[in-house]
Design a protein around this motif. Structure first.
Motif, PDB file in Angstrom:
ATOM      1  N   GLN A  47       6.157   3.585  -7.854  1.00 35.07           N
ATOM      2  CA  GLN A  47       5.540   4.868  -7.541  1.00 35.07           C
ATOM      3  C   GLN A  47       4.047   4.630  -7.385  1.00 35.07           C
ATOM      4  OE1 GLN A  47       8.731   6.890  -7.327  1.00 35.07           O
ATOM      5  NE2 GLN A  47       7.335   8.404  -8.173  1.00 35.07           N
ATOM      6  N   LEU A  48       3.514   4.900  -6.207  1.00 37.74           N
ATOM      7  CA  LEU A  48       2.099   4.596  -5.971  1.00 37.74           C
ATOM      8  C   LEU A  48       1.581   5.397  -4.799  1.00 37.74           C
ATOM      9  CD1 LEU A  48      -0.123   2.640  -7.027  1.00 37.74           C
ATOM     10  CD2 LEU A  48       0.576   1.055  -5.219  1.00 37.74           C
ATOM     11  N   ASP A  49       0.357   5.909  -4.924  1.00 36.68           N
ATOM     12  CA  ASP A  49      -0.325   6.585  -3.831  1.00 36.68           C
ATOM     13  C   ASP A  49      -1.655   5.883  -3.579  1.00 36.68           C
ATOM     14  OD1 ASP A  49       0.794   9.740  -5.034  1.00 36.68           O
ATOM     15  OD2 ASP A  49       1.479   8.710  -3.236  1.00 36.68           O
ATOM     16  N   LEU A  50      -1.977   5.643  -2.320  1.00 35.73           N
ATOM     17  CA  LEU A  50      -3.249   5.045  -1.938  1.00 35.73           C
ATOM     18  C   LEU A  50      -4.010   6.026  -1.068  1.00 35.73           C
ATOM     19  CD1 LEU A  50      -1.351   2.586  -2.631  1.00 35.73           C
ATOM     20  CD2 LEU A  50      -2.716   1.269  -1.033  1.00 35.73           C
ATOM     21  N   ALA A  51      -5.285   6.195  -1.373  1.00 40.12           N
ATOM     22  CA  ALA A  51      -6.119   7.101  -0.607  1.00 40.12           C
ATOM     23  C   ALA A  51      -6.685   6.387   0.623  1.00 40.12           C
ATOM     24  CB  ALA A  51      -7.264   7.613  -1.482  1.00 40.12           C
ATOM     25  N   PRO A  52      -7.067   7.152   1.649  1.00 38.53           N
ATOM     26  CA  PRO A  52      -7.679   6.540   2.829  1.00 38.53           C
ATOM     27  C   PRO A  52      -8.920   5.731   2.458  1.00 38.53           C
ATOM     28  CG  PRO A  52      -7.127   8.822   3.271  1.00 38.53           C
ATOM     29  CD  PRO A  52      -6.920   8.606   1.804  1.00 38.53           C
ATOM     30  N   ALA A  53      -9.024   4.527   3.023  1.00 37.89           N
ATOM     31  CA  ALA A  53     -10.169   3.629   2.846  1.00 37.89           C
ATOM     32  C   ALA A  53     -10.291   3.073   1.430  1.00 37.89           C
ATOM     33  CB  ALA A  53     -11.469   4.299   3.261  1.00 37.89           C
ATOM     34  N   GLU A  54      -9.271   3.256   0.608  1.00 38.23           N
ATOM     35  CA  GLU A  54      -9.293   2.698  -0.744  1.00 38.23           C
ATOM     36  C   GLU A  54      -8.954   1.212  -0.690  1.00 38.23           C
ATOM     37  OE1 GLU A  54      -7.408   3.670  -5.158  1.00 38.23           O
ATOM     38  OE2 GLU A  54      -6.367   4.362  -3.362  1.00 38.23           O
ATOM     39  N   ILE A  55      -9.577   0.435  -1.572  1.00 42.39           N
ATOM     40  CA  ILE A  55      -9.216  -0.972  -1.732  1.00 42.39           C
ATOM     41  C   ILE A  55      -8.455  -1.094  -3.050  1.00 42.39           C
ATOM     42  CG2 ILE A  55     -10.005  -3.348  -1.989  1.00 42.39           C
ATOM     43  CD1 ILE A  55     -12.481  -2.680  -0.433  1.00 42.39           C
ATOM     44  N   VAL A  56      -7.211  -1.536  -2.948  1.00 44.17           N
ATOM     45  CA  VAL A  56      -6.365  -1.730  -4.118  1.00 44.17           C
ATOM     46  C   VAL A  56      -5.975  -3.195  -4.180  1.00 44.17           C
ATOM     47  CG1 VAL A  56      -4.121  -1.219  -5.158  1.00 44.17           C
ATOM     48  CG2 VAL A  56      -5.481   0.624  -4.161  1.00 44.17           C
ATOM     49  N   THR A  57      -6.182  -3.822  -5.328  1.00 50.05           N
ATOM     50  CA  THR A  57      -5.714  -5.194  -5.514  1.00 50.05           C
ATOM     51  C   THR A  57      -4.475  -5.162  -6.401  1.00 50.05           C
ATOM     52  OG1 THR A  57      -7.276  -5.486  -7.356  1.00 50.05           O
ATOM     53  CG2 THR A  57      -7.953  -6.303  -5.205  1.00 50.05           C
TER      54      THR A  57
END
Length: 275
Positions: free
Chosen positions: A40-50
């Motif tokens: 379960q995961l949400d990423l926002a626009p222009a976010e950097i997730v490692t």
């Protein structure tokens, strides 16, 4: 129980492209081998997730699912509300090895990433723009064997950017580079992101790299002793604006937290004053 993760709030000025959602994502390869469960995961626009985790926990599998190079056994992955398709054109991926065609020049390799509908004139201009962006304009006519590993990796990154992806997927892109080149490539990635914001998901084994680059760090780990499948066990928001000070004590504390989450024993040494 899998951890539901939501991104930080996004201001009104943020670009809408690149919103990513994973709901109950699972990948099973056989009756006895489930690699990912309940993601379960949400990423926002222009976010950097490692993304970090032990070897074999499914980090690369997760990237392949995000890019449409593989399909989940269960669950749903969307970009901007629409399901990810096979080899989804809204995403692009770069790997640990540059994977350049040795008989083509760097410019020709970058051009391979252009959308098929791109005409020659526009494509030539786009390739020149990208080579300039990654500092390779002077090496455009060189072949991969004629440039350093760092230059080849920059060309690989430019090729991934050629289609102007909404989501850029990076699978340990700097892992094979020497320490100094690796640091320079990290800074280059941040410069590119600042000039062309896009959602980035980067898999790495390097905790310090994860903290230096990311808005959030996602830790994948097995669900339990009786379940070898991995899910999101922890998410850490990294404070401070980029580029960050690599010697920041806050990052040091987060590094210890992440290493502990990976099961790595850390020892704190306190400085003793000489009487």
């Amino acid at each position: 129980m899998p951890l539901a993760v939501r991104p930080p709030a996004v201001g009104r000025s943020a670009a809408p492209r690149g919103t990513v959602s994973l709901r109950g994502v699972e990948r099973t390869f056989s009756a006895t081998r489930t690699v990912l469960r309940g993601i379960q995961l949400d990423l926002a626009p222009a976010e950097i997730v490692t993304v970090i985790g032990p070897s074999g926990c499914g980090k690369s599998t997760l990237l392949r699912l995000l890019g449409g190079l593989d399909s989940p056994t269960a669950g749903r992955i969307t970009v901007d509300g629409t399901a990810v398709r096979a080899t989804d054109a809204r995403t692009a991926m770069a790997f640990q090895e540059p994977r350049l065609l040795p008989w083509r020049t760097l410019a020709q390799n970058v051009a391979l990433g252009l959308p098929r509908s791109t005409d020659r004139r526009s494509g030539t201009a786009r390739v020149a723009e990208l080579l300039d962006l990654v500092g390779l304009e002077a090496a455009a006519a060189h072949r991969p064997r004629e440039v350093s590993g760092g230059m080849a990796q920059r060309a690989s990154l430019a090729r991934a950017l050629a289609r102007d992806p909404e989501v850029l997927l990076l699978d340990e892109p700097f892992g094979a580079l020497d320490a100094l080149t690796r640091l320079r490539m990290q800074d280059l990635l941040l410069e590119i992101h600042a000039s062309r914001p896009t959602t980035i998901v980067l898999v790495t084994h390097d905790v310090e790299e994860a903290l230096y680059l990311a808005d959030r760090v996602v830790l994948l780990r097995a669900l339990g002793d009786d379940d070898a499948a991995s899910s999101v066990s922890r998410v850490i928001e990294v404070p401070g604006a980029r580029p960050r000070d690599r010697a920041d004590h806050t990052l040091t504390a987060l590094r210890v937290e992440l290493l502990n989450g990976l099961g790595v024993h850390t020892v704190h040494h306190s400085r003793q004053e000489t009487p």
